[in-house]
Design a protein around this motif. Sequence first.
Motif, PDB file in Angstrom:
ATOM      1  N   ALA A 161       0.761  -1.278  -0.241  1.00 26.92           N
ATOM      2  CA  ALA A 161      -0.462  -0.398   0.237  1.00 26.92           C
ATOM      3  C   ALA A 161       1.075   1.209   0.136  1.00 26.92           C
ATOM      4  O   ALA A 161       1.811   0.573   0.238  1.00 26.92           O
ATOM      5  N   PRO A 162       0.944   2.282  -0.745  1.00 24.58           N
ATOM      6  CA  PRO A 162       1.021   2.986  -0.257  1.00 24.58           C
ATOM      7  C   PRO A 162       0.913   4.260   0.478  1.00 24.58           C
ATOM      8  O   PRO A 162      -0.383   4.219   0.647  1.00 24.58           O
ATOM      9  N   PHE A 163       1.853   5.168   1.331  1.00 31.82           N
ATOM     10  CA  PHE A 163       1.343   5.525   2.863  1.00 31.82           C
ATOM     11  C   PHE A 163       2.668   6.877   2.457  1.00 31.82           C
ATOM     12  O   PHE A 163       2.722   7.943   3.037  1.00 31.82           O
ATOM     13  N   GLY A 164       2.229   7.737   0.611  1.00 31.40           N
ATOM     14  CA  GLY A 164       2.880   9.231   0.178  1.00 31.40           C
ATOM     15  C   GLY A 164       3.988   8.787   0.123  1.00 31.40           C
ATOM     16  O   GLY A 164       5.290   8.169   0.913  1.00 31.40           O
ATOM     17  N   GLY A 165       4.533  10.569  -1.001  1.00 30.03           N
ATOM     18  CA  GLY A 165       5.837   9.701  -1.217  1.00 30.03           C
ATOM     19  C   GLY A 165       6.175   9.036  -1.875  1.00 30.03           C
ATOM     20  O   GLY A 165       5.854   8.301  -3.148  1.00 30.03           O
ATOM     21  N   ASN A 166       7.901   8.635  -1.832  1.00 35.25           N
ATOM     22  CA  ASN A 166       8.210   7.469  -2.136  1.00 35.25           C
ATOM     23  C   ASN A 166       7.842   6.385  -0.643  1.00 35.25           C
ATOM     24  O   ASN A 166       9.192   5.536  -1.299  1.00 35.25           O
ATOM     25  N   VAL A 167       7.270   6.243   0.532  1.00 34.80           N
ATOM     26  CA  VAL A 167       7.607   5.024   1.155  1.00 34.80           C
ATOM     27  C   VAL A 167       6.185   4.381   0.821  1.00 34.80           C
ATOM     28  O   VAL A 167       5.091   4.676   0.316  1.00 34.80           O
ATOM     29  N   VAL A 168       6.189   3.058   0.274  1.00 35.58           N
ATOM     30  CA  VAL A 168       5.856   2.235   0.431  1.00 35.58           C
ATOM     31  C   VAL A 168       5.499   0.856   1.303  1.00 35.58           C
ATOM     32  O   VAL A 168       6.612   0.659   1.458  1.00 35.58           O
ATOM     33  N   GLY A 169       4.313   0.487   1.407  1.00 35.45           N
ATOM     34  CA  GLY A 169       4.351  -0.435   2.302  1.00 35.45           C
ATOM     35  C   GLY A 169       4.195  -0.075   4.336  1.00 35.45           C
ATOM     36  O   GLY A 169       5.308   0.506   4.189  1.00 35.45           O
ATOM     37  N   LEU A 170       3.869  -1.086   4.988  1.00 35.46           N
ATOM     38  CA  LEU A 170       4.072  -0.874   6.433  1.00 35.46           C
ATOM     39  C   LEU A 170       5.426  -1.041   7.033  1.00 35.46           C
ATOM     40  O   LEU A 170       5.708   0.303   7.766  1.00 35.46           O
ATOM     41  N   ASP A 171       6.134  -1.458   6.488  1.00 35.90           N
ATOM     42  CA  ASP A 171       7.603  -1.356   7.278  1.00 35.90           C
ATOM     43  C   ASP A 171       8.120  -0.173   6.627  1.00 35.90           C
ATOM     44  O   ASP A 171       9.206   0.071   7.686  1.00 35.90           O
ATOM     45  N   ALA A 172       8.584   0.423   5.412  1.00 44.41           N
ATOM     46  CA  ALA A 172       9.077   1.310   5.423  1.00 44.41           C
ATOM     47  C   ALA A 172       8.587   2.494   5.747  1.00 44.41           C
ATOM     48  O   ALA A 172       8.944   3.563   6.617  1.00 44.41           O
ATOM     49  N   ALA A 173       7.129   2.533   6.050  1.00 45.36           N
ATOM     50  CA  ALA A 173       6.770   4.428   6.400  1.00 45.36           C
ATOM     51  C   ALA A 173       6.966   3.783   8.007  1.00 45.36           C
ATOM     52  O   ALA A 173       7.080   4.622   8.301  1.00 45.36           O
ATOM     53  N   SER A 174       6.473   2.989   8.895  1.00 47.16           N
ATOM     54  CA  SER A 174       6.703   2.964  10.217  1.00 47.16           C
ATOM     55  C   SER A 174       7.773   2.870  10.697  1.00 47.16           C
ATOM     56  O   SER A 174       7.910   4.335  11.697  1.00 47.16           O
ATOM     57  N   TRP A 175       8.902   3.002   9.524  1.00 48.29           N
ATOM     58  CA  TRP A 175      10.563   3.371   9.889  1.00 48.29           C
ATOM     59  C   TRP A 175      10.611   5.186   9.429  1.00 48.29           C
ATOM     60  O   TRP A 175      11.716   5.643   9.960  1.00 48.29           O
ATOM     61  N   ARG A 176      10.023   5.699   8.172  1.00 51.07           N
ATOM     62  CA  ARG A 176      10.568   6.481   7.476  1.00 51.07           C
ATOM     63  C   ARG A 176       9.728   7.697   8.897  1.00 51.07           C
ATOM     64  O   ARG A 176      10.234   8.594   8.582  1.00 51.07           O
ATOM     65  N   GLN A 184       6.622  -1.846  16.967  1.00 49.69           N
ATOM     66  CA  GLN A 184       6.981  -1.344  18.441  1.00 49.69           C
ATOM     67  C   GLN A 184       5.813  -0.072  18.384  1.00 49.69           C
ATOM     68  O   GLN A 184       6.130   1.003  19.302  1.00 49.69           O
ATOM     69  N   LEU A 185       5.372   0.026  17.506  1.00 54.68           N
ATOM     70  CA  LEU A 185       3.789   1.526  17.158  1.00 54.68           C
ATOM     71  C   LEU A 185       3.213   1.445  18.016  1.00 54.68           C
ATOM     72  O   LEU A 185       1.898   0.382  18.237  1.00 54.68           O
ATOM     73  N   SER A 186       2.233   2.651  18.429  1.00 57.03           N
ATOM     74  CA  SER A 186       1.263   2.577  19.254  1.00 57.03           C
ATOM     75  C   SER A 186      -0.006   2.372  18.937  1.00 57.03           C
ATOM     76  O   SER A 186       0.299   2.616  17.537  1.00 57.03           O
ATOM     77  N   TRP A 187      -1.325   2.531  20.025  1.00 57.56           N
ATOM     78  CA  TRP A 187      -2.443   2.682  18.851  1.00 57.56           C
ATOM     79  C   TRP A 187      -2.325   3.787  17.717  1.00 57.56           C
ATOM     80  O   TRP A 187      -3.065   3.840  16.759  1.00 57.56           O
ATOM     81  N   ALA A 188      -1.851   5.631  18.774  1.00 55.97           N
ATOM     82  CA  ALA A 188      -2.291   6.117  17.559  1.00 55.97           C
ATOM     83  C   ALA A 188      -1.467   6.027  16.660  1.00 55.97           C
ATOM     84  O   ALA A 188      -1.806   6.418  15.447  1.00 55.97           O
ATOM     85  N   GLU A 189       0.158   5.916  16.375  1.00 53.86           N
ATOM     86  CA  GLU A 189       1.061   5.826  15.319  1.00 53.86           C
ATOM     87  C   GLU A 189       0.410   4.163  14.171  1.00 53.86           C
ATOM     88  O   GLU A 189      -0.334   5.374  13.188  1.00 53.86           O
ATOM     89  N   SER A 190      -0.270   3.248  14.522  1.00 52.29           N
ATOM     90  CA  SER A 190      -0.608   2.322  14.139  1.00 52.29           C
ATOM     91  C   SER A 190      -1.947   3.333  13.241  1.00 52.29           C
ATOM     92  O   SER A 190      -2.074   2.748  12.000  1.00 52.29           O
ATOM     93  N   ALA A 191      -2.895   3.675  14.068  1.00 55.90           N
ATOM     94  CA  ALA A 191      -3.552   4.743  13.205  1.00 55.90           C
ATOM     95  C   ALA A 191      -3.872   5.796  12.522  1.00 55.90           C
ATOM     96  O   ALA A 191      -4.314   5.322  11.161  1.00 55.90           O
ATOM     97  N   THR A 192      -2.494   6.253  12.557  1.00 55.05           N
ATOM     98  CA  THR A 192      -1.873   7.170  11.351  1.00 55.05           C
ATOM     99  C   THR A 192      -1.535   6.430  10.519  1.00 55.05           C
ATOM    100  O   THR A 192      -1.733   6.951   9.138  1.00 55.05           O
ATOM    101  N   LEU A 193      -0.940   5.211  10.301  1.00 53.75           N
ATOM    102  CA  LEU A 193      -0.626   4.307   9.093  1.00 53.75           C
ATOM    103  C   LEU A 193      -1.768   3.505   8.712  1.00 53.75           C
ATOM    104  O   LEU A 193      -1.231   3.456   7.319  1.00 53.75           O
ATOM    105  N   ALA A 194      -2.927   3.151   8.855  1.00 52.44           N
ATOM    106  CA  ALA A 194      -3.695   3.188   8.256  1.00 52.44           C
ATOM    107  C   ALA A 194      -3.863   3.320   7.980  1.00 52.44           C
ATOM    108  O   ALA A 194      -4.637   3.067   6.722  1.00 52.44           O
ATOM    109  N   VAL A 195      -4.754   5.231   8.261  1.00 55.78           N
ATOM    110  CA  VAL A 195      -5.499   5.647   7.181  1.00 55.78           C
ATOM    111  C   VAL A 195      -4.887   6.463   6.160  1.00 55.78           C
ATOM    112  O   VAL A 195      -5.365   7.384   5.626  1.00 55.78           O
ATOM    113  N   LEU A 196      -3.062   6.074   5.920  1.00 55.04           N
ATOM    114  CA  LEU A 196      -3.056   6.944   4.949  1.00 55.04           C
ATOM    115  C   LEU A 196      -2.865   6.659   3.913  1.00 55.04           C
ATOM    116  O   LEU A 196      -2.999   7.300   3.366  1.00 55.04           O
ATOM    117  N   PRO A 197      -3.202   5.927   3.321  1.00 60.49           N
ATOM    118  CA  PRO A 197      -3.499   4.671   2.215  1.00 60.49           C
ATOM    119  C   PRO A 197      -4.262   5.096   1.454  1.00 60.49           C
ATOM    120  O   PRO A 197      -4.836   4.971   0.082  1.00 60.49           O
TER     121      PRO A 197
END
Length: 783
Positions: A161-176, A184-197
Amino acid sequence: MNRIITYIKHNKIKSATLAVLLIVYYFSLPKQLFKDPTTTVITSSNNELLGAQIAKDGQWRFPQNDSIPEKFKTCIVQFEDEYFYKHPGFNPISIFKALRENLKSGGIKRGGSTITQQVIRLSRKGQSRTYLEKIKEIILASRLELRESKNKILSYYSSNAPFGGNVVGLDAASWRYFNRDASQLSWAESATLAVLPNAPSLIYPGKNQEKLLKKRDRLLTKLLINQIIDSLTYKLSIAESLPQKPYRLPQIAPHLLQKASHTNHGERIRTTIDVKLQERVNHIVKSHYNQLSQNEIYNAAVLVLDVKTRQVLAYVGNTPTDKVHQKDVDIIDKPRSTGSILKPFLYAAMLDAGDLLPHTLVTDVPTQFGSYNPENFNKTYDGAIPASRALSRSLNVPAVRMLQDFGLDRFHHYLKTLQLKDLKYNANHYGLSLILGGAESNLWDLCKSYAALSSTLNHFSETSSEYFTNEFCEPTFLASETIDFGDKTRDKTLFDAASIYLTYESLKEVNRPESDESWEFFDGSKQIAWKTGTSFGFRDAWAIGSTKDYVVGVWVGNADGEGRPGLVGVQTAAPILFDVFDLLPNSNWFSKPFDEMQEIDVCTLSGHRASPNCDAIEQKFIQVSGLKTTPCPYHILIHVDKNESFQVNSSCEDLGNITHKSWFVLPPLMAYYYKTKNPFYKPLPKFRSDCIGSNTVSMAFIYPKENNAIFLPKDFDGKTNDLVLKIAHSKPESTLFWYLDNTFIASTKDIHDLAIIPKQGAHIITVVDEFGNEAKRKITISE
């Protein structure tokens, strides 16, 4: 069953059509859904991210990961597809609602796609969003549901899934966006990434913060309502801030990442790296780089190996310098001049072959082989020195003479067996300079070789005195690999265990850097067999050390080969070596390989097997092959008077007054330099003048050397400086007669030094003593 067969017989066209449709349906889904290039990712031995190399298409797209954190899994299902676990790949109700809303608005306002359909759409990138395409997505989504599990489908989505810019996929998005692993993401961080795609081009961290925040908080509210999180977690979650800008991905081992990408490009690679050790070694290299760069020394490399597993524990390919000084070059596998770092292999080879005992005296005098004139680093000579001490002090002249005695081709064969891949030419190409840096090797191969020696000792003591056939194997940085040391055998692989042990005993005595001068007096200090090396022109500085458990290798210099004053192994590489060893656990010293050793009488002064004339003898364990070495040649039996002042014989002294004495006698040239470092050396007594007969005399040139080209400088007043000739004689009191080109020029007595000013060109110097012994030298005088 009969009805089906009957139906097919009566409806052949329909049955054939149905069969074709089923076959088309079965094969409609590609075997590999996603073929996009992926990022090369390396992790430590415990799966911590060490670094990543962007994919060939410029996207941060980590390789497919089937492991999805539960928090993100929950968030994405709640946000994108609440009935994900219940539908067959498409949701008819959602499709109907989307169709109705789109018809009313006259455009596409709502998609109604399930996560499975989104996976299909992501895999069919570039397709226009039409109703026909939607039908294809539904068909392919249902086929995907039949082929894969729900978790697998979620992993496809989270990895692509696209996560903005040139970031693709959960693993890359989590680190970027959060600089940590997705687990190691919190609920808020997980929710942020869930709505991005859902709208990655519209909502991007650092921009459109209000829209992103509303989407995230709506999802968190839904999680609260559905009792997935409690009220306290909800309050803490909505209080968390949003990511403002992408982080740089970790670059803890950038040069290992380069190395891994050559063979495993686009893969997720779990390495053997100890991340804590790697980070601390990085810090050490950076600290030393800050000092070395002040002397315009910009590059260094460090490799740490586990001896028992042959795994790479730390890999620092270069300093954190700049691009001008080639910071991206991985020095570890680059060929560099070896300096003295190969000397231990010659010492071990000579022990193994039975050509030497550990403390046998070897010659250290000015030496010339044709046009090759090796010199010790400090420009001084010991005359004669135990081989073990010549190694620990890294003296050049004894090493070259030992190589000459051992045989160039013979030693070259040993080095080829070590599989030093940069040793590409035959022995004659390198000549005797092979032992002083005339050849090239790299840090990887050298550390591999030292690790093999250490491992040989370990295995010998652990396996009832047996060797392994594949001891000299390649180390590995891949956690998935286990080194196969081959089969057990009674036959040595290259060096026998005793020769290695005795070599390490010598290397343990090497003088450490100034700050560690008294290291041996501290309790618990590490016992390390280590060696330094410095190449010609001060271009390469080496230090490699081994304990029972670890090998540490260090190279320091400039990647472009520029030499610098002070670029010496013991001054620049050794301090890094010991700083790294300070990070490693203490190791016990190697067990003595008694099955390959034998205790014998050894002459204390000469280090040879004791002869009947040796008066000082020690019991020493030597390698079994050393039993064939010659007995001590330096002790002779002489007859002296009662005061031991003169040699006598029956022609001048009563037999009752003659004492038989063992005397340590070195050849004249060796003795000349030996007595400068050994003040208790007593030259052979003279014969008393009233005795008939004399002992054998000998003499040798100290200077000039054979076929030497000599330049005589001039003073400021234009006067040419003298050429000082020197010779050593076993009876200094003798008169020597000097000739230049067969013309007598002078005689000397007691001190045999003579200053002359010969003309330009070739000359022959001849010296004759009063007993008729003669020595000659050819020289060439140039202006």
